[in-house]
Design a protein around this motif. Structure first.
Motif, short mmCIF file in Angstrom:
data_model
loop_
_atom_site.label_atom_id
_atom_site.label_comp_id
_atom_site.label_asym_id
_atom_site.label_seq_id
_atom_site.Cartn_x
_atom_site.Cartn_y
_atom_site.Cartn_z
N PHE A 24 0.85 -1.20 0.00
CA PHE A 24 0.00 0.00 0.00
C PHE A 24 0.88 1.24 0.00
N GLY A 28 0.55 4.96 5.23
CA GLY A 28 -0.57 4.19 5.78
C GLY A 28 -0.10 3.21 6.85
N THR A 30 0.29 -0.12 7.05
CA THR A 30 1.26 -1.17 6.72
C THR A 30 2.65 -0.57 6.57
N ASP A 31 2.69 0.57 5.93
CA ASP A 31 3.96 1.29 5.72
C ASP A 31 4.56 1.73 7.05
N HIS A 80 -1.04 -8.54 5.36
CA HIS A 80 -1.97 -8.34 6.46
C HIS A 80 -3.25 -9.16 6.27
N ALA A 145 -9.02 1.12 0.85
CA ALA A 145 -7.73 0.94 0.17
C ALA A 145 -7.79 -0.14 -0.90
N SER A 149 -8.72 -4.96 0.85
CA SER A 149 -7.91 -4.31 1.88
C SER A 149 -8.66 -4.38 3.21
N VAL A 150 -7.94 -4.13 4.28
CA VAL A 150 -8.55 -4.19 5.61
C VAL A 150 -9.69 -3.17 5.72
N GLY A 173 -4.19 3.10 -0.68
CA GLY A 173 -3.82 2.82 0.71
C GLY A 173 -4.61 3.76 1.57
N THR A 174 -4.67 3.48 2.87
CA THR A 174 -5.43 4.41 3.71
C THR A 174 -4.60 5.63 4.12
N GLY A 175 -3.31 5.65 3.74
CA GLY A 175 -2.55 6.90 3.88
C GLY A 175 -3.22 7.99 3.04
N GLN A 192 -7.44 1.04 10.29
CA GLN A 192 -6.60 0.53 11.37
C GLN A 192 -6.11 1.70 12.22
C1 MLT Z 1 -2.55 0.58 4.26
O1 MLT Z 1 -1.42 0.35 4.66
O2 MLT Z 1 -2.80 1.54 3.51
C2 MLT Z 1 -3.68 -0.26 4.78
O3 MLT Z 1 -3.21 -1.39 5.45
C3 MLT Z 1 -4.68 -0.46 3.74
C4 MLT Z 1 -5.83 -1.33 4.17
O4 MLT Z 1 -5.69 -2.53 4.11
O5 MLT Z 1 -6.89 -0.81 4.52
#
Ligand code: MLT
Length: 309
Positions: A24, A28, A30-31, A80, A145, A149-150, A173-175, A192
């Motif tokens: 992603f 966000g 994961t990053d 994830h 995302a 995605s989560v 990504g959610t960033g 998250q």
């Molecule tokens: C991300 O790092 O942007 C998130 O983990 C994305 C997601 O899975 O919602």
């Protein structure tokens, strides 16, 4: 006498930079988790770990790439709950299988899910949010995302509980999704905690509830979904390191030990906890425990999710 001798390459590992694929966009959850943990792992391993953000298709583009990478310990991925579980039922043509194509290395963090909204979204609390989304399901939108995605899967759960189908707005990504939420371009998101704590504390977004049984110490004023009137919505994701299938056991052991050492480091722990992560207990840090988690999560999500249309 019978001794198992690892090949010289595995014994000397690592002798050069390692690439950690993050599926992603930068910034966000994961990053952020990957950067915090791999910075410490790199010190232990004596080599740099370069983060490579590879975006697209809810993380499955990057995960396909990681599955096909050379299994020499120099290309890893932070996967994830989405990439290594929920994507299985959502993508019938998925080019990898989380269990068959990867070696589990180590669980890095649990990440509780929050229901978040742009600052000026009308509902004041979770009860009002539920009523508002039900009444305006055709007008409101939820950022995520990408399919699988989560953030996507978590809001799918929420929407199934509320029996609504609002429009989803995909990001890489959610960033970037969080930037859009802060900017008021999207209405709400199930994200998250790692991504949300700084923004909630800065007052740039609203948090209606955290979808775990207890409040999180990093956000003591945010009620649980049970406290706020929606006990059925419970969601916590996880992030973990994986290597391509067939990576040597000696390399996997070296990587697992470095990850475990990072999770025991006071500074790493502090940073992860400040962002609301749940640090895995010792028993949950082994490759075997991660393999069991992936197996259970693939089964769990396969029972509730249908292929994306
Ligand atoms: C991300 O790092 O942007 C998130 O983990 C994305 C997601 O899975 O919602």
């Amino acid at each position: 006498l019978c001794a198992i001798v690892a090949p010289a390459e595995a014994q000397n590992y690592p002798t050069r930079n390692i690439t950690m694929i993050v599926p992603f966009a930068a910034g966000g959850p994961t990053d952020v988790i990957s950067r915090i943990v791999t910075a410490h792992m790199a010190q232990t391993l004596g080599q740099s770990i370069i983060i490579e953000n590879v975006v697209g298709a809810g993380g499955t583009t990057a995960t396909t790439r990681a599955a096909r990478a050379t299994n020499d310990g120099y290309t890893l991925i932070t996967g994830h709950m989405g990439t290594h579980a929920a994507s299985v039922p959502l993508y019938p043509k998925l080019a990898y299988h989380p269990e068959k194509d990867f070696e589990p290395v180590a669980l890095l963090a649990g990440t509780p899910i929050l229901i978040l909204a742009r600052k000026d979204f009308p509902p004041k609390d979770l009860k009002e949010f539920v009523a508002y989304v039900k009444a305006n399901a055709e007008k409101v939108n939820a950022a995520h995302a990408g399919i699988g995605s989560v953030s996507h899967v978590s809001c799918e759960l929420l929407h199934s509980i509320l029996d609504v189908k609002p429009v989803g707005v995909p990001f890489n990504g959610t960033g970037p999704a969080m930037n859009a939420l802060v900017g008021g371009q999207v209405d709400y998101m199930c994200d998250q905690i790692v991504n949300a704590v700084p923004q909630i504390n800065a007052g740039t977004i609203k948090a209606y509830a955290i979808a775990t049984p207890a409040r999180n110490p990093s956000l003591p004023n945010v009620p649980t979904t049970a406290e706020a009137g929606l006990p059925a919505f419970q969601a916590q994701a996880w992030n973990a390191v994986f290597a391509p299938k067939g990576t040597s056991p000696a390399i996997l052991a070296t990587l697992n030990a470095a990850a475990v050492k990072a999770l025991d480091d006071e500074n790493v722990k502090k940073r992860l906890l400040e962002l609301g992560s749940v640090i895995p207990a010792a028993a949950d840090r082994t490759p075997e425990a991660l393999a069991a988690l992936v197996k259970a999560e693939v089964a769990k999500w396969s029972a509730v999710l249908k292929p994306a249309s």
